[in-house]
Write an enzyme that holds these catalytic residues in place. Sequence first.
Site, short mmCIF file in Angstrom:
data_model
loop_
_atom_site.label_atom_id
_atom_site.label_comp_id
_atom_site.label_asym_id
_atom_site.label_seq_id
_atom_site.Cartn_x
_atom_site.Cartn_y
_atom_site.Cartn_z
N HIS B 269 59.28 12.51 38.39
CA HIS B 269 58.91 11.54 37.32
C HIS B 269 57.90 12.26 36.24
O HIS B 269 58.02 12.25 35.26
CB HIS B 269 58.45 10.15 37.76
CG HIS B 269 57.97 9.18 36.87
ND1 HIS B 269 58.99 8.21 36.75
CD2 HIS B 269 57.16 8.72 36.12
CE1 HIS B 269 58.53 7.43 35.79
NE2 HIS B 269 57.45 7.82 35.47
N GLU B 270 56.62 12.37 37.11
CA GLU B 270 55.49 13.07 36.24
C GLU B 270 55.91 14.17 35.44
O GLU B 270 55.40 14.71 34.35
CB GLU B 270 54.31 12.85 36.89
CG GLU B 270 53.76 11.69 37.63
CD GLU B 270 53.72 10.50 36.82
OE1 GLU B 270 53.42 10.94 35.34
OE2 GLU B 270 53.98 9.24 36.92
N HIS B 273 57.73 13.37 32.27
CA HIS B 273 56.59 13.60 31.07
C HIS B 273 55.94 14.65 30.60
O HIS B 273 55.82 14.83 29.45
CB HIS B 273 55.45 12.46 31.74
CG HIS B 273 55.86 11.00 31.76
ND1 HIS B 273 56.23 10.43 30.94
CD2 HIS B 273 55.72 9.97 32.81
CE1 HIS B 273 56.47 8.97 31.32
NE2 HIS B 273 56.20 8.88 32.56
N GLU B 299 58.99 7.19 28.63
CA GLU B 299 59.32 6.83 29.89
C GLU B 299 60.83 7.39 30.07
O GLU B 299 61.24 7.85 31.15
CB GLU B 299 59.41 5.24 29.96
CG GLU B 299 59.25 4.71 31.40
CD GLU B 299 58.23 5.19 32.13
OE1 GLU B 299 57.06 5.70 31.40
OE2 GLU B 299 58.24 5.27 33.31
#
Lengths: 504, 504
Positions: B269-270, B273, B299
């Site tokens: 997830h990170e 980003h 997101e």
Amino acid sequence: MTEANGTVLSQFRDTVHKIKSYEEALGLLYWDLRTGAPRKGMDTRSESIGILSADMFKVSTSPELGELLSALEEKGANEELSEIDRRLVTETRKDYDRSVKIPPKLYQEYVVLTAQTENKWEEAKENNDYAGFQPYLDKVITSTNQFIDLWGVKDTRYDVLLDQYEPGMTVAQLDSIFGGLRDKLVPLSAAIAASPHQPDTAFLRQSFDKSAQKEFSLFILQQMGYNFEAGRLDESAHPFATGLNPGDVRITTRYLENDVTSALFGTIHEGGHALYEQNIMPELTNTTLCTGTSMGIHESQSRFWENVIGRSRPFWERYFGNLQKQFPGQLDVSVDQFYRGNNIVQPSLIRIEADELTYNLHIIIRYEMEKLIFNGGARAADLPALWNDKYKEYLGITPPNDAEGVLQDVHWSGGAFGYFPSYSLGNMYAAQFADTMERELAGMWSLVGNGDLHPIKDWLAERIYKYGKLRTPSELVQSVTGKALDPQYLVDYLTKKYTDIYKL
Amino acid sequence: MTEANGTVLSQFRDTVHKIKSYEEALGLLYWDLRTGAPRKGMDTRSESIGILSADMFKVSTSPELGELLSALEEKGANEELSEIDRRLVTETRKDYDRSVKIPPKLYQEYVVLTAQTENKWEEAKENNDYAGFQPYLDKVITSTNQFIDLWGVKDTRYDVLLDQYEPGMTVAQLDSIFGGLRDKLVPLSAAIAASPHQPDTAFLRQSFDKSAQKEFSLFILQQMGYNFEAGRLDESAHPFATGLNPGDVRITTRYLENDVTSALFGTIHEGGHALYEQNIMPELTNTTLCTGTSMGIHESQSRFWENVIGRSRPFWERYFGNLQKQFPGQLDVSVDQFYRGNNIVQPSLIRIEADELTYNLHIIIRYEMEKLIFNGGARAADLPALWNDKYKEYLGITPPNDAEGVLQDVHWSGGAFGYFPSYSLGNMYAAQFADTMERELAGMWSLVGNGDLHPIKDWLAERIYKYGKLRTPSELVQSVTGKALDPQYLVDYLTKKYTDIYKL
């Protein structure tokens, strides 16, 4: 305090707090660059540092700050100030007057020039190319001379530079201090070289596991009373300590596989700097007094811990067993052998690798050269020959090339003329403080021998650390030892130590 | 460009660069606080952050910047600007107008209030004490209403808040988007609950070595094309990504011994980003356009990588063998079991632990509550009952207490009203982008199945990442997919995925 004065004081404290906050941010930006910032972000990071530094310079030289200072210097207002605020006004005035004299454009050019010259120095050192470096160094010397003229010449031009790092120190004093030191250390060094009792160091030339070295560094810091809730230990190419605030004083070290003593004594050295910054009284937090009072006094603490304590016999009588356990089967020598092996004295070419005694001769050489530049008009072209002559005279050796000679230190490239004396001043202050401590702290060496180092740290905190910049270096040495700085303490300390080790 | 306009432009760019440098410094100060700053320095650090933030706010709202903007908005000057500079003027104007409307004193009070309220929230959540928290939350609501009045009400009061995080997004649009979504997801969720084919998750309840987890996180990041020369992976209590500059985009994660999937999907997830921030075109460096164009689009990238790719069957067909090797003997299940076990759908109380489908219902609940507060006049006292009713209605469950209900998120304490919708918008954008990618990137799922993820990253970089804030969210989604945002893509994606997994 009148309401008007209270308002002025509070605005003044806010401005100082702002400067300190910028210093904290810049300190972290630098720390991060050296401990693990990603390579590709470094150029942009450098620009950010430049922009924040310029803003900090602007705040430090703002007319508003000048007016607040003037108002607080007026007799009525000044008398109402607390001791801390009064000193803060004095110190801020000194920095302010120094900085406002430099036109911002000249300062910007100087920042760019010294950054370029540091890069050139790195290349020149690698390629042993003094000729390529020389024009840059000349420009830095010229700029520094411009600054001296803007700041206003004192007794001599070089005095202006000394005062930056050791407030109040002068050529007149240093000539006498270093003269006395040199006259004693040169013959002592010769006697040591002639001694038949040379220590054995062969056992140090081994491979030492880096993670075991790290564990031992952490252990020793904890023994010294370094507070890990107010700091941390990281790795960097060149070890340093940085106090972001009294609750955040960081240390870095470097683990070399083939040299167990580099990280060991490096950590103790930086730990000494850190103990100073961790133990400044809370009342000075958020003020520019919340740091060491001078480079020399700061260095006295790193060197006190590294040399006076860390290279002492009682210290190793206590801790050598721990070190042996850390490297099973590798250090199969006696405590005495280990102690003597870590205290070998030998003339050498490189300052940062020098022993506790000859180190001071390296500094005296640089001091004399800086005097020749700023008081004698020497130019960059003259320096290699001057350098080699002095190494021959004081240490009896001649560098085979400039990379191992005049090009070895970064300081001059960055314009840090006047800084070198601080290192030897640190040794002298350390010896003088140690003399007082031995007399006042009962059983000091038994404490070391028992690994009970906290009373030593507490004594230093109470007498030195807590004051931060609240006392000047000369006030401090006078208040702690009852005397002005006297190089004889260092001479006595070294003579006693090496007479024993070398059986002179 | 005329010389005069050139000078104005260069002053404007310098001001923007300054703001960006402050952002970098503040970003590092925060990152450091969360990854390892010593505890005792945190109070002073917070003050430094406050001072630097206030200075940045001052630069962002300075009359000088206002004049530069006006000059560059004049027709003649504006026509001469490059596309980048013109957008930079537009975006800066938007931020400027927003910020100047807030009196500095009010802003300061708001910063203090939200800091206090966040502390109160932490206590309240721990002690399940909504009553103690309620007056603070009411003050934050009141302040936010003041800001809405100062900024100027749009179609509805809540529109003003939405626009902060998703520029251009309105209640009218979101009502339609979320309405459609809710109507489809509620029955889908019910069908899943009724399915007899529930995945097995028992094999996930084991202890997993943390350093092995870390190795796997590093491996997956490298597979995704995360550039370690322009970033680093650290640990923190709450995972985050922070782009200090495009060459320095850092990720943190958290390794839980009893949950191997937390760090795994958290890192992916990170990493999503971070890929966004690492691949912004170099021309935007040192400008405020050098970041994601909205919270929702940002997101979409973290969720695209985490869910669309990271929770896909082809991904695990390729990587499950690696994961098994990382934990020898611990994951003795089939790829299919592993895939299904990581895609279980279940109504739950806590948003951040929710699955990919019901997550959106948690968001819709918060969206409806925020509308009730700002458009319907609900006060803090009304929120627990409203919250529990909505959980009953949409998810069929009722929180046993406020700690697991209305107190679970920090956002409202910090004044971040209008932020929650971004999370679901991210899911919707991600599904819509994935649909385009499937059609335009030949053999996309074979690439995933072969572990050849770089073409996927490159496609995203070329179509989305490189533009930073140069395109608005709606321009971006239009240019990439040829259409405006349409929730049907997410509905189709989820329906297809879970029809297969639950054999509906």
